[in-house]
Design an enzyme around this catalytic site. Structure first.
Site, short mmCIF file in Angstrom:
data_model
loop_
_atom_site.label_atom_id
_atom_site.label_comp_id
_atom_site.label_asym_id
_atom_site.label_seq_id
_atom_site.Cartn_x
_atom_site.Cartn_y
_atom_site.Cartn_z
N HIS A 1 0.84 -1.19 0.00
CA HIS A 1 0.00 0.00 0.00
C HIS A 1 0.89 1.25 0.00
O HIS A 1 0.72 2.15 0.81
CB HIS A 1 -0.91 0.00 1.23
CG HIS A 1 -1.95 -1.09 1.20
ND1 HIS A 1 -2.73 -1.39 2.31
CD2 HIS A 1 -2.34 -1.93 0.22
CE1 HIS A 1 -3.55 -2.38 1.99
NE2 HIS A 1 -3.34 -2.73 0.74
N SER A 2 1.84 1.29 -0.90
CA SER A 2 2.81 2.39 -0.94
C SER A 2 2.14 3.70 -1.34
O SER A 2 1.30 3.73 -2.25
CB SER A 2 3.91 2.06 -1.95
OG SER A 2 4.50 0.82 -1.68
#
Length: 616
Positions: A542-543
């Protein structure tokens, strides 16, 4: 207009170039191409075409998409980090048309109202983002109609399969720990409970990705020759003139997909109006830095001539901190998704049999939750201070996501034929921050990439994930399916620990779950949990945050209209612009950014987008 995997010789100039065909980029391309047939758009994607790929459209196969041999993901390698047991970590990102939406866990998860309001940017409050959140979806779940959309290209539904006995049992186990069932956890307000989770899967069981939703319909209808899609090509850098105006991009064929010499010639495509960088939180800062947009220190070290000094590029990397633990379960082999993961049932067999489990992502139950007062007090004064400052007076803000997966997600193939339930716990708002920078001018040059997980002052991130592990374990212990823990996915507790792992032949209770008492953890147990977290914590991929939307003097990279500071006709439209983290899986936020970005670009170009969610 057909989709290309080689750049046509006559396609050397277009109006708009979009560098990255992921969750956001496909939406920008589709919305703008549908709105203005005279706007010639080139969408460039480094991965291959995803059209009707069985690995994409069948959500049950999602966990297999991260296998390197599938060539569906990009793997960003970090430096070795001592606080993570000396590990080099790998952060996956979507590496196929549709990006993460094509290969992710297909969980329909919106952020919270307070998340968007905390971005503190004109035009980006939760109230102002409602139209875009609703526009992208066709919703089939519970909740108030005013909170959802019913005409968008992306379907949010139960899909065509649920493991009903497992779902009901886990909801009862969660209620026994104090977490109620909430009908709609995606209304931006509801919090602190479990839900029968919806998926980005149609009612017929087909994955809903942004390429199939926004791009392929236009490629197939014969009415949009203005949309050009080039796959299996990577954007090396954006090009500028002497006045720092964007004029095009330099690109190269992707050697992962095409057999090309190492000295292959780079090609240039010019953009008459604008370039949009949409390569994700790991890819977009790299493109900017290779283009000469970034901090003086980084660019000098990488040997790249500087165009604009913008130190926020690649700064402030964020992710959710994830642990996955597995529990032995008294389940039939056809009640979990492992039949596909271990190869005992092939896709061909499942299709021939009409097996609806192909449309199942394995997750029927998940939660956004907060700790109880006694749990907060037990985590020490540093955590109490952080809680009082950031959470106590904001009940909209969850601390933890907990999801139950029917199968051996993340650890398949490491043990025998038993059945398992995997639990994914991740902290919604970690305090640690990392960075990602290039070290040279070429795509193949290694990255200076540090997650910096567990580097926050006071070890708040360790404390909250410790609580998350203990809490989900209590829920699992109250399930009728629970038969103990898979030791390799849990802490190594001391032999005399009251919290030691167990192996059972029957549930811990008969009829009444309330008879189960919570486990007691000693200081030695907590040290064992910390050691486990340091060696087991992983990316949730979930960058975000590496080109954040903020004032330039606050390490911002783009303004409220997604313009890159100091450059004309260049925007960034993807999760890298998020100024702060969000309370849930990030793909829905990425798609919302795509919708909002398309609207901003349309206004800049004098194009009127339809207010309807329908694509055409």
């Amino acid at each position: 207009m057909p989709l290309h995997n080689h750049l046509p010789s006559n396609l050397d100039e277009v109006d708009l170039i979009i560098a990255g065909g992921g969750s956001a980029g496909c939406i920008v391309a589709g919305r703008l191409a549908a709105a203005d047939p005279n706007l010639h758009i080139l969408l460039i994607e480094g991965g291959r075409n995803n059209y009707n790929d069985p690995n994409v459209i069948h959500a049950a196969l999602g966990p297999l998409n991260l296998a390197p041999e599938k060539k569906m993901a990009i793997f960003y390698k970090t430096v070795r980090e001592e606080q993570l047991a000396g590990r080099e970590m790998v952060v996956p990102s979507g590496g196929i048309l549709g990006g993460g939406s094509s290969i992710n866990a297909a969980l329909y998860t919106r952020a919270q109202r307070s998340d968007y309001d905390a971005w503190d940017t004109e035009g980006w409050s939760a109230e102002e983002l409602w139209p875009y959140l609703k526009k992208l979806e066709t919703y089939y779940g519970d909740g108030k109609p005013e909170h959802h959309g019913f005409e968008g290209p992306i379907h949010m539904s139960d899909g065509n399969f649920r493991s009903k006995a497992l779902m009901e049992d886990l909801l009862e186990a969660a209620a026994a720990v104090g977490y109620p069932e909430i009908k709609d956890l995606q209304d931006l307000v509801s919090n602190n409970g479990f839900s029968r989770w919806l998926r980005t899967v149609s009612p017929e069981g087909r994955r809903q990705d942004s390429a199939h939703g926004f791009v392929h319909p236009l490629l197939a209808d014969g009415k949009h020759p203005n949309l050009h899609v080039l796959v299996e090509h990577q954007v090396v850098r954006v090009l500028f003139d002497e006045q720092k105006r964007t004029v095009g991009v330099e690109l190269v064929a992707n050697p992962i997909h095409q057999d090309i010499p190492s000295t292959v010639e780079k090609r240039v495509v010019r953009a008459r109006k604008m370039v949009v960088v949409s390569a994700g939180a790991c890819g977009s800062p790299s493109i900017l830095e290779r283009s000469g947009v970034g901090s003086t220190e980084v660019l000098t070290r990488a040997g790249i001539p500087q165009v604009v000094d913008l130190p926020g590029v690649g700064h402030d990397y964020q992710d959710h901190h994830l642990i996955i633990t597995a529990y032995k379960a008294s389940l039939h082999k056809d009640e979990t998704i492992d039949i596909f993961l271990n190869g005992s049932v092939t896709v061909e067999q499942a299709l021939a049999d009409g097996n609806k489990m192909l449309g199942w992502n394995g997750t029927d139950v998940a939660a956004k939750i907060r700790p109880k007062d006694e749990d907060i007090a037990s985590m020490g004064p540093e955590f109490q201070t952080a809680w009082n400052r950031d959470f106590r007076d904001n009940p909209n803000k969850p601390l933890m996501f907990t999801g139950m997966f029917g199968g051996s997600f993340g650890v398949q193939g490491t043990y025998g034929p038993d059945q398992y339930i995997s639990v994914a716990d991740y902290t919604m708002y970690p305090y640690s921050r990392g960075h990602l920078h290039v070290t040279g001018p070429n795509i193949a040059d290694p990255l200076d990439f540090r997650l910096n997980f567990f580097t926050d002052e006071g070890d708040i991130d360790i404390k909250q994930l410790t609580w998350g592990y203990k809490n989900s374990r209590e829920i699992m212990r109250r399930s009728t399916f629970y038969r103990g823990e898979l030791a390799s996915t849990h802490p190594a507790f001391p032999p005399n620990s009251k919290a030691r792992l167990v192996d059972l032949n029957a549930p811990l209770f008969e009829g009444d779950r309330s008879v189960i008492k919570n486990l007691e953890y000693s200081p030695d147990d907590d040290r064992a949990i910390e050691a486990f977290l340091r060696r087991a914590v992983q990316t949730t991929w979930h960058s975000l945050g590496t080109n954040k939307m903020a004032p330039r003097e606050k390490m911002g990279v783009v303004d409220k209209d997604l313009n890159v500071y100091g450059i004309e006709r260049l925007k960034v439209v993807d999760l890298s612009i998020a100024p702060g983290n969000v309370g849930g899986n990030t793909n829905n936020t990425a798609m919302m950014i795509g919708e909002k970005g398309a609207d901003i670009i349309a206004k800049d170009l004098g194009i009127v987008l339809s207010s309807s969610g329908a694509l055409t």
